[in-house]
Design an enzyme around this catalytic site. Structure first.
Site, PDB file in Angstrom:
ATOM      1  N   HIS A 146      12.116 -12.368  -0.914  1.00  0.00           N
ATOM      2  CA  HIS A 146      10.914 -11.504  -0.955  1.00  0.00           C
ATOM      3  C   HIS A 146      10.790 -10.915  -2.357  1.00  0.00           C
ATOM      4  CE1 HIS A 146       8.153  -8.501   1.180  1.00  0.00           C
ATOM      5  NE2 HIS A 146       8.057  -8.242  -0.118  1.00  0.00           N
TER       6      HIS A 146
ATOM      7  N   ASP B  52      12.241  -7.406  -2.426  1.00  0.00           N
ATOM      8  CA  ASP B  52      10.969  -6.691  -2.538  1.00  0.00           C
ATOM      9  C   ASP B  52      10.878  -5.996  -3.899  1.00  0.00           C
ATOM     10  OD1 ASP B  52       8.434  -5.914  -1.823  1.00  0.00           O
ATOM     11  OD2 ASP B  52       9.085  -4.227  -0.587  1.00  0.00           O
TER      12      ASP B  52
HETATM   13  O1  DOR Z   1       6.836  -0.988  -2.106  1.00  0.00           O
HETATM   14  C1  DOR Z   1       6.131  -1.978  -1.996  1.00  0.00           C
HETATM   15  N1  DOR Z   1       5.537  -2.536  -3.060  1.00  0.00           N
HETATM   16  N2  DOR Z   1       5.938  -2.486  -0.796  1.00  0.00           N
HETATM   17  C2  DOR Z   1       5.055  -3.482  -0.576  1.00  0.00           C
HETATM   18  O2  DOR Z   1       4.902  -3.864   0.551  1.00  0.00           O
HETATM   19  C3  DOR Z   1       4.271  -4.044  -1.696  1.00  0.00           C
HETATM   20  C4  DOR Z   1       4.923  -3.806  -2.972  1.00  0.00           C
HETATM   21  C5  DOR Z   1       4.024  -4.057  -4.166  1.00  0.00           C
HETATM   22  O3  DOR Z   1       3.357  -5.103  -4.206  1.00  0.00           O
HETATM   23  O4  DOR Z   1       4.017  -3.238  -5.067  1.00  0.00           O
HETATM   24 ZN    ZN Z   2       6.826  -6.746  -0.797  1.00  0.00          ZN
END
Ligand code: DOR
Ligand code: ZN
Length: 357
Positions: A16, A260
């Site tokens: 991710h 992430d």
């Molecule tokens: O913290 C986050 N940032 N969560 C997400 O789901 C998207 C991501 C982003 O694209 O900045």
């Molecule tokens: Zn994400």
């Protein structure tokens, strides 16, 4: 027995990752390509990556830049499609036929960064989910509900509070998807709660979850200390962090790493309502090692980082290795982010005791 000084593991994949585009992409890509063999690239660009042509174009731009960097030639971006109310089964079939795209991402509309074009009613996606199951495309889910059908205790006039959004999604949406699409592979992304851990543990084997380093290392308190810890789903309280540590270090192959890592310019974070996202790619493996060491579970790190995700996605495991060493170093306060912007990494200025070669 002496204290462990280094750990050599199969080269990991990041299941991710946000890379953005343009100069931001050029600024962050090398951090991931140095350490990871592959990464699942999130499609929430502006405009979002909603079809095969866009995924191909994005893939090519990542590959072109990666080639200019050290290990980049060996890096394989794995692409995703962004599901909208308008996605058709044909979009899925086309993307799958061409290879390249291995998953589609469900963002409930407005749940997070660049999700305005996300899905307003998952029940409308029935034909899309059916096609995904048929062609074996994985469904990746941002599991948060903003507006609840039930108007229950978790809501204020139907609006669900930040801390309950994931738990409500499990009850009101994920249960329904899992029940109705038993052969669809589903990854609940960046889980943050005890409820999500239990849900995934109890679900059939076609349901898995990714866990980020920042959710293993920090709690809600950190969000009050710095804008740079704001992320979606938000960090939760300590009992939830402990449940995530239990899951990640359990050796259960349903739980694997997805950073992430989500870069935003310093100027976009340090404002009244800063963007959500933690940039952990600077040394995500060292951050995960730090979390696993808290549980004396470094022996479980390889499965979580390098084996279980590939197995779940039905891809071969990588064959080369990487070494994480015990070494004191300080995460930089900021790094360049292109166009004169700066990027503040997660745990900026903090001492880490692990460093990846
Ligand atoms: O913290 C986050 N940032 N969560 C997400 O789901 C998207 C991501 C982003 O694209 O900045
Ligand atoms: Zn994400």
């Amino acid at each position: 027995m002496g204290i462990l000084q280094s750990l050599t593991i199969r080269r990991p994949d990041d299941w991710h990752l946000h890379l953005r585009g343009g100069s931001a992409l050029a600024a962050v890509l090398g951090f991931t390509t140095e350490h990871f063999a592959r990464a699942l690239i999130m499609p929430n660009l502006k405009p979002p990556v909603t079809n095969w042509d866009m995924a191909w174009e994005y893939y090519e731009s990542i590959r072109a830049l990666a080639k200019q960097k050290g290990r980049g030639l060996n890096f394989k971006p794995l692409m995703t499609l962004y599901l909208t109310d308008k996605t058709t089964p044909e979009d899925i079939a086309e993307a799958k036929k061409a290879g390249l795209v291995i998953a589609a991402k469900l963002y409930p509309a407005n749940a997070t960064t660049n999700s305005a074009e996300g899905v307003t009613d998952i029940k409308k996606l029935v034909p899309v989910f059916r096609k995904m199951a048929e062609v074996e495309m994985v469904l990746c889910i941002h599991g948060e509900t903003l507006v609840s059908e039930s108007f229950g205790d978790d809501t204020r006039n139907g609006r669900v509070g930040q801390l309950r959004r994931e738990a409500v999604f499990l009850k009101e949406s994920l249960k329904w998807i899992v029940h109705n699409f038993p052969s669809l592979k589903i990854v609940l992304e960046h889980i943050t709660t005890r409820e999500a851990v239990r849900f995934v543990e109890k679900a059939p084997p076609n349901v898995a979850a990714t866990i980020t380093a920042h959710h293993l290392l920090e709690t809600l308190d950190a969000v009050f200390e710095s804008h740079h810890n704001k992320c979606m789903p938000t960090l939760k309280e300590e009992p939830h962090r402990q449940a995530l540590l239990d899951a990640a270090t359990s050796g259960n192959p349903k739980f694997f790493a997805g950073t992430d890592s989500a870069p935003h310019a310093k100027s976009a974070k340090e404002t009244a309502c800063g963007c959500a996202g933690c940039f952990t790619a600077i040394d995500a493996l060292a951050l995960y090692a730090t979390a696993f060491e808290e549980r004396h579970a470094l022996n479980r790190l390889e499965g979580f980082l390098s084996d279980f995700g590939a197995d779940f996605y039905g891809l071969s495991r990588n064959t080369d290795t990487i070494t994480i060493r015990r070494q004191e170093w300080k995460i930089p306060n900021e790094v360049p982010f292109g166009d004169g912007e700066l990027l503040v990494p997660f745990w900026a200025g903090r001492e880490l005791h692990w460093k990846t070669d």
